[in-house]
Write a protein that holds these residues in place. Structure first.
Motif, PDB file in Angstrom:
ATOM      1  N   SER A  32       0.830  -1.201   0.000  1.00 15.34           N
ATOM      2  CA  SER A  32       0.000   0.000   0.000  1.00 15.34           C
ATOM      3  C   SER A  32       0.859   1.243   0.000  1.00 15.34           C
ATOM      4  O   SER A  32       1.877   1.303   0.689  1.00 15.34           O
ATOM      5  CB  SER A  32      -0.897   0.034   1.239  1.00 15.34           C
ATOM      6  N   GLU A  33       0.431   2.232  -0.783  1.00 15.35           N
ATOM      7  CA  GLU A  33       1.050   3.556  -0.767  1.00 15.35           C
ATOM      8  C   GLU A  33      -0.050   4.567  -0.482  1.00 15.35           C
ATOM      9  O   GLU A  33      -0.978   4.726  -1.274  1.00 15.35           O
ATOM     10  CB  GLU A  33       1.713   3.868  -2.106  1.00 15.35           C
ATOM     11  N   ASN A  34       0.035   5.237   0.660  1.00 15.56           N
ATOM     12  CA  ASN A  34      -0.978   6.210   1.059  1.00 15.56           C
ATOM     13  C   ASN A  34      -0.447   7.617   0.871  1.00 15.56           C
ATOM     14  O   ASN A  34       0.582   7.973   1.429  1.00 15.56           O
ATOM     15  CB  ASN A  34      -1.377   6.003   2.526  1.00 15.56           C
ATOM     16  N   ASP A  35      -1.158   8.409   0.076  1.00 11.26           N
ATOM     17  CA  ASP A  35      -0.828   9.816  -0.101  1.00 11.26           C
ATOM     18  C   ASP A  35      -1.823  10.611   0.739  1.00 11.26           C
ATOM     19  O   ASP A  35      -3.029  10.534   0.490  1.00 11.26           O
ATOM     20  CB  ASP A  35      -0.926  10.211  -1.574  1.00 11.26           C
ATOM     21  N   PRO A  36      -1.371  11.371   1.728  1.00  5.37           N
ATOM     22  CA  PRO A  36      -2.312  12.087   2.598  1.00  5.37           C
ATOM     23  C   PRO A  36      -3.129  13.161   1.887  1.00  5.37           C
ATOM     24  O   PRO A  36      -4.173  13.568   2.389  1.00  5.37           O
ATOM     25  CB  PRO A  36      -1.405  12.714   3.669  1.00  5.37           C
ATOM     26  N   ASP A  37      -2.696  13.596   0.694  1.00  2.00           N
ATOM     27  CA  ASP A  37      -3.423  14.631  -0.032  1.00  2.00           C
ATOM     28  C   ASP A  37      -4.506  14.072  -0.948  1.00  2.00           C
ATOM     29  O   ASP A  37      -5.267  14.831  -1.534  1.00  2.00           O
ATOM     30  CB  ASP A  37      -2.461  15.476  -0.855  1.00  2.00           C
ATOM     31  N   GLU A  38      -4.572  12.747  -1.104  1.00  5.71           N
ATOM     32  CA  GLU A  38      -5.550  12.140  -1.994  1.00  5.71           C
ATOM     33  C   GLU A  38      -6.447  11.167  -1.239  1.00  5.71           C
ATOM     34  O   GLU A  38      -6.055  10.612  -0.227  1.00  5.71           O
ATOM     35  CB  GLU A  38      -4.847  11.385  -3.125  1.00  5.71           C
ATOM     36  N   ILE A  39      -7.633  10.960  -1.787  1.00  7.86           N
ATOM     37  CA  ILE A  39      -8.567  10.005  -1.210  1.00  7.86           C
ATOM     38  C   ILE A  39      -8.269   8.633  -1.789  1.00  7.86           C
ATOM     39  O   ILE A  39      -8.089   8.479  -2.992  1.00  7.86           O
ATOM     40  CB  ILE A  39     -10.025  10.406  -1.525  1.00  7.86           C
ATOM     41  N   GLY A  40      -8.226   7.625  -0.934  1.00  9.06           N
ATOM     42  CA  GLY A  40      -7.989   6.269  -1.393  1.00  9.06           C
ATOM     43  C   GLY A  40      -6.544   5.842  -1.200  1.00  9.06           C
ATOM     44  O   GLY A  40      -5.696   6.594  -0.727  1.00  9.06           O
ATOM     45  N   THR A  41      -6.289   4.615  -1.591  1.00 10.48           N
ATOM     46  CA  THR A  41      -4.976   3.998  -1.441  1.00 10.48           C
ATOM     47  C   THR A  41      -4.528   3.441  -2.781  1.00 10.48           C
ATOM     48  O   THR A  41      -5.338   2.913  -3.527  1.00 10.48           O
ATOM     49  CB  THR A  41      -5.061   2.841  -0.421  1.00 10.48           C
ATOM     50  N   VAL A  42      -3.259   3.544  -3.072  1.00 11.70           N
ATOM     51  CA  VAL A  42      -2.708   2.944  -4.278  1.00 11.70           C
ATOM     52  C   VAL A  42      -2.034   1.636  -3.870  1.00 11.70           C
ATOM     53  O   VAL A  42      -1.199   1.614  -2.973  1.00 11.70           O
ATOM     54  CB  VAL A  42      -1.693   3.883  -4.967  1.00 11.70           C
ATOM     55  N   ARG A  43      -2.438   0.539  -4.506  1.00 15.64           N
ATOM     56  CA  ARG A  43      -1.861  -0.779  -4.242  1.00 15.64           C
ATOM     57  C   ARG A  43      -0.858  -1.078  -5.337  1.00 15.64           C
ATOM     58  O   ARG A  43      -1.171  -0.969  -6.517  1.00 15.64           O
ATOM     59  CB  ARG A  43      -2.943  -1.841  -4.222  1.00 15.64           C
ATOM     60  N   VAL A  44       0.372  -1.450  -4.960  1.00 16.11           N
ATOM     61  CA  VAL A  44       1.465  -1.633  -5.901  1.00 16.11           C
ATOM     62  C   VAL A  44       2.067  -3.020  -5.738  1.00 16.11           C
ATOM     63  O   VAL A  44       2.286  -3.487  -4.623  1.00 16.11           O
ATOM     64  CB  VAL A  44       2.568  -0.569  -5.652  1.00 16.11           C
ATOM     65  N   CYS A  45       2.346  -3.669  -6.868  1.00 19.75           N
ATOM     66  CA  CYS A  45       3.047  -4.948  -6.856  1.00 19.75           C
ATOM     67  C   CYS A  45       4.537  -4.654  -6.740  1.00 19.75           C
ATOM     68  O   CYS A  45       5.088  -3.943  -7.579  1.00 19.75           O
ATOM     69  CB  CYS A  45       2.758  -5.741  -8.120  1.00 19.75           C
ATOM     70  N   PRO A  46       5.224  -5.197  -5.727  1.00 20.94           N
ATOM     71  CA  PRO A  46       6.652  -4.910  -5.572  1.00 20.94           C
ATOM     72  C   PRO A  46       7.517  -5.543  -6.662  1.00 20.94           C
ATOM     73  O   PRO A  46       8.620  -5.069  -6.923  1.00 20.94           O
ATOM     74  CB  PRO A  46       6.995  -5.484  -4.196  1.00 20.94           C
ATOM     75  N   ALA A  47       7.045  -6.588  -7.321  1.00 19.26           N
ATOM     76  CA  ALA A  47       7.843  -7.277  -8.332  1.00 19.26           C
ATOM     77  C   ALA A  47       7.763  -6.581  -9.692  1.00 19.26           C
ATOM     78  O   ALA A  47       8.781  -6.282 -10.310  1.00 19.26           O
ATOM     79  CB  ALA A  47       7.412  -8.721  -8.446  1.00 19.26           C
ATOM     80  N   CYS A  48       6.532  -6.346 -10.191  1.00 17.74           N
ATOM     81  CA  CYS A  48       6.398  -5.814 -11.545  1.00 17.74           C
ATOM     82  C   CYS A  48       6.061  -4.315 -11.583  1.00 17.74           C
ATOM     83  O   CYS A  48       6.127  -3.700 -12.642  1.00 17.74           O
ATOM     84  CB  CYS A  48       5.346  -6.599 -12.320  1.00 17.74           C
ATOM     85  N   GLY A  49       5.667  -3.732 -10.446  1.00 15.32           N
ATOM     86  CA  GLY A  49       5.384  -2.306 -10.397  1.00 15.32           C
ATOM     87  C   GLY A  49       3.996  -1.912 -10.865  1.00 15.32           C
ATOM     88  O   GLY A  49       3.708  -0.725 -10.978  1.00 15.32           O
ATOM     89  N   ALA A  50       3.119  -2.878 -11.125  1.00 15.95           N
ATOM     90  CA  ALA A  50       1.747  -2.561 -11.532  1.00 15.95           C
ATOM     91  C   ALA A  50       1.014  -1.894 -10.385  1.00 15.95           C
ATOM     92  O   ALA A  50       1.259  -2.193  -9.217  1.00 15.95           O
ATOM     93  CB  ALA A  50       1.020  -3.836 -11.957  1.00 15.95           C
ATOM     94  N   GLU A  51       0.110  -0.946 -10.709  1.00 17.07           N
ATOM     95  CA  GLU A  51      -0.603  -0.178  -9.697  1.00 17.07           C
ATOM     96  C   GLU A  51      -2.103  -0.264  -9.892  1.00 17.07           C
ATOM     97  O   GLU A  51      -2.589  -0.281 -11.029  1.00 17.07           O
ATOM     98  CB  GLU A  51      -0.186   1.289  -9.745  1.00 17.07           C
ATOM     99  N   TRP A  52      -2.832  -0.312  -8.783  1.00 22.16           N
ATOM    100  CA  TRP A  52      -4.278  -0.285  -8.788  1.00 22.16           C
ATOM    101  C   TRP A  52      -4.731   0.678  -7.696  1.00 22.16           C
ATOM    102  O   TRP A  52      -4.122   0.746  -6.642  1.00 22.16           O
ATOM    103  CB  TRP A  52      -4.861  -1.671  -8.492  1.00 22.16           C
ATOM    104  N   LYS A  53      -5.801   1.416  -7.943  1.00 21.49           N
ATOM    105  CA  LYS A  53      -6.320   2.375  -6.977  1.00 21.49           C
ATOM    106  C   LYS A  53      -7.468   1.749  -6.210  1.00 21.49           C
ATOM    107  O   LYS A  53      -8.378   1.171  -6.796  1.00 21.49           O
ATOM    108  CB  LYS A  53      -6.782   3.644  -7.665  1.00 21.49           C
TER     109      LYS A  53
END
Length: 56
Positions: A32-53
């Protein structure tokens, strides 16, 4: 970047027995990557770098 729900429906993301989100291509648990300025969480695969919100 698509949503986590769309990723699950398309087969890009799976859930394990403990309901953790796993990248289907890499079999890695998503981080998980949480940005305090945005709503929601970005989920990231540590191996391939793919991202999902994840909203909500």
């Amino acid at each position: 970047m698509e949503s986590v729900r769309k990723g699950i429906r398309s087969g890009d993301i799976e859930k394990d027995t403990y309901e953790r989100l796993i990248c289907a291509g890499c079999d890695e648990v998503l981080k998980s990557e949480n940005d305090p300025d945005e709503i929601g969480t970005v989920r990231v695969c540590p191996a391939c770098g793919a991202e999902w919100k994840e909203v909500g």
